[in-house]
Design a protein around this motif. Structure first.
Motif, short mmCIF file in Angstrom:
data_model
loop_
_atom_site.label_atom_id
_atom_site.label_comp_id
_atom_site.label_asym_id
_atom_site.label_seq_id
_atom_site.Cartn_x
_atom_site.Cartn_y
_atom_site.Cartn_z
N ALA A 55 -1.28 4.86 19.82
CA ALA A 55 -0.57 5.88 20.60
C ALA A 55 -0.07 7.00 19.69
CB ALA A 55 0.59 5.24 21.36
N GLY A 56 0.43 6.62 18.51
CA GLY A 56 0.86 7.62 17.54
C GLY A 56 -0.30 8.48 17.05
N MET A 57 -1.45 7.84 16.83
CA MET A 57 -2.64 8.60 16.42
C MET A 57 -3.08 9.54 17.55
SD MET A 57 -3.91 7.71 13.32
CE MET A 57 -5.71 7.66 13.35
N ALA A 58 -2.98 9.07 18.79
CA ALA A 58 -3.38 9.91 19.93
C ALA A 58 -2.49 11.14 20.03
CB ALA A 58 -3.33 9.10 21.22
N GLN A 59 -1.20 11.00 19.73
CA GLN A 59 -0.29 12.14 19.75
C GLN A 59 -0.70 13.21 18.74
OE1 GLN A 59 3.60 10.47 19.06
NE2 GLN A 59 3.96 10.08 21.23
N LEU A 60 -1.35 12.77 17.67
CA LEU A 60 -1.82 13.71 16.65
C LEU A 60 -3.24 14.21 16.92
CD1 LEU A 60 -0.59 11.85 13.41
CD2 LEU A 60 0.61 13.59 14.75
N GLY A 61 -3.79 13.82 18.06
CA GLY A 61 -5.14 14.24 18.39
C GLY A 61 -6.21 13.33 17.84
N GLY A 62 -5.85 12.09 17.56
CA GLY A 62 -6.77 11.16 16.93
C GLY A 62 -7.75 10.49 17.87
N LYS A 63 -7.83 10.94 19.11
CA LYS A 63 -8.80 10.37 20.06
C LYS A 63 -10.00 11.28 20.29
CE LYS A 63 -7.97 7.08 22.33
NZ LYS A 63 -8.34 5.67 22.15
N MET A 64 -10.04 12.40 19.58
CA MET A 64 -11.12 13.37 19.79
C MET A 64 -11.43 14.07 18.47
SD MET A 64 -13.17 14.80 22.01
CE MET A 64 -12.45 14.50 23.63
N LEU A 65 -12.72 14.28 18.21
CA LEU A 65 -13.17 14.97 17.01
C LEU A 65 -13.73 16.34 17.35
CD1 LEU A 65 -15.09 12.08 15.21
CD2 LEU A 65 -12.89 13.02 14.53
N ARG A 66 -13.52 17.29 16.44
CA ARG A 66 -14.18 18.59 16.56
C ARG A 66 -15.39 18.67 15.64
NH1 ARG A 66 -8.67 20.29 16.63
NH2 ARG A 66 -8.11 21.36 18.56
N SER A 67 -15.50 17.73 14.72
CA SER A 67 -16.55 17.78 13.70
C SER A 67 -17.84 17.15 14.19
CB SER A 67 -16.07 17.07 12.43
OG SER A 67 -15.72 15.72 12.74
#
Length: 342
Positions: free
Chosen positions: A297-309
């Motif tokens: 959940a903490g990673m998701a708050q930082l945008g850790g569920k989606m990549l732009r690369s």
């Protein structure tokens, strides 16, 4: 009419600090020079033989990439925010600089790390700093995985056969098209829904919910393949918690022989449901195991569920920096809250 004030900039900075600047909290607790040294050791700075403008100091670039992960910004947005945002300029040490790293500079720094095989360098440096603060891995380890989605690719039947089945690139693709095609990401299904991208597997310690080990793979790889790679022998407890996706009786027996205490939930089938005793065991494991969901959940708050690369190499770099940013934010929380265990 408002009067000009020679001290307006200083007054705004003072008010910003008083209101609560999260980046200043990082400044209090994190040794960024040590993080930069770790990166330079793994990926030495380029020489000046060809001349040109000297590169920005590694510490400045480390700070910028951490801001980028904390606020989930693209390279283009990072450039804009560095020009526009006072708190970012102050944190990166660029408040009085006439030069600001642009999107190309940020991209080049990332490529330097990838080419040197140093994608994990900042995550490892952050974990060394956690140990110096006294936050060693303790209380047991929680292992789980999460899908990280990547930009979806449109391939026809022939292209899909080449890319997925033969791991090759169609010869008629132009160079610009090749740069935009992710040949590493894969499709997978979870709870009946399809996802395209990669998989982030983590080991977090049960006591502090800090990430100790990570493994990045394609989304189609099964979670259980990386279970043993994620085990952390440095954890003070031999308890290991995981969900039903990691059931493997032979492996559990082998690891138990090495001193690990396995707490893996059991799963049944339509023909053979689990017993009442196994259901009670699952419920006992559920509460401590669920703490790893707080990490995701903490990673998701930082945008850790989606990549732009695009590509596994860049996904590995981004997710290592994302995990490092999560750990630093968690460290600040523990330090500011004066965590009772330390």
């Amino acid at each position: 009419m408002m009067k000009p004030n020679l001290f307006a900039a200083q007054e705004r900075e003072a008010k910003l600090t008083k209101l609560g600047d999260a980046l200043q909290v990082l400044e209090r607790h994190v040794d960024f020079a040590a993080l930069a040294n770790g990166v330079d050791t793994a990926a030495p700075r380029p020489g000046r033989e060809r001349g040109g403008r000297p590169p920005f100091p590694t510490e400045v670039m480390v700070r910028i990439l951490l801001i980028q992960q904390l606020f989930n910004l693209s390279d283009e947005q990072m450039e804009f925010q560095l020009l526009d945002r006072l708190s970012f300029q102050r944190f990166a040490g660029l408040r009085d600089s006439s030069q600001i790293p642009d999107r190309t500079t940020i991209w080049t720094f990332k490529e330097r790390l990838i080419k040197a095989g140093a994608s994990e360098s900042v995550f490892e440096a952050v974990n060394r700093q956690l140990a110096r603060h006294g936050y060693i891995a303790r209380g047991g380890q929680m292992i789980d995985a999460s899908i990280v989605q990547a930009p979806k690719q449109s391939l026809n039947k022939e292209e899909k056969s080449l890319v997925v089945d033969q791991n090759a690139m169609p010869a008629d693709w132009s160079p610009p098209k090749r740069r935009q095609k992710d040949l590493d990401a894969r499709w997978t299904k979870k709870h009946g829904k399809s996802y395209f991208g990669y998989k982030l597997s983590v080991n977090a310690d049960k006591r502090c919910k800090l990430i100790r080990k990570i493994k990045i793979s394609t989304a189609s790889e099964h979670d259980t393949l990386h279970f043993e790679d994620l085990l952390d022998p440095a954890n003070t407890s031999r308890d290991v918690y995981a969900d039903k996706g990691y059931v493997n009786y032979k492996r559990e027996e082998r690891l138990a022989g090495q001193g690990y205490r396995m707490h893996i939930q059991r799963k049944g089938s339509k023909d053979k449901p689990i017993s009442e005793a196994q259901q009670r065991r699952n419920r006992r494991i559920a509460s401590p195991r669920a703490r790893v969901e707080h990490v995701f959940a903490g990673m998701a708050q930082l945008g850790g569920k989606m990549l732009r690369s695009i590509g596994l190499a860049r996904a590995t770099l981004q997710l290592n920096w994302k995990a490092a940013a999560y750990n630093l934010r968690r460290l600040c929380y523990l330090k500011e809250a004066k965590f009772s265990a330390f």
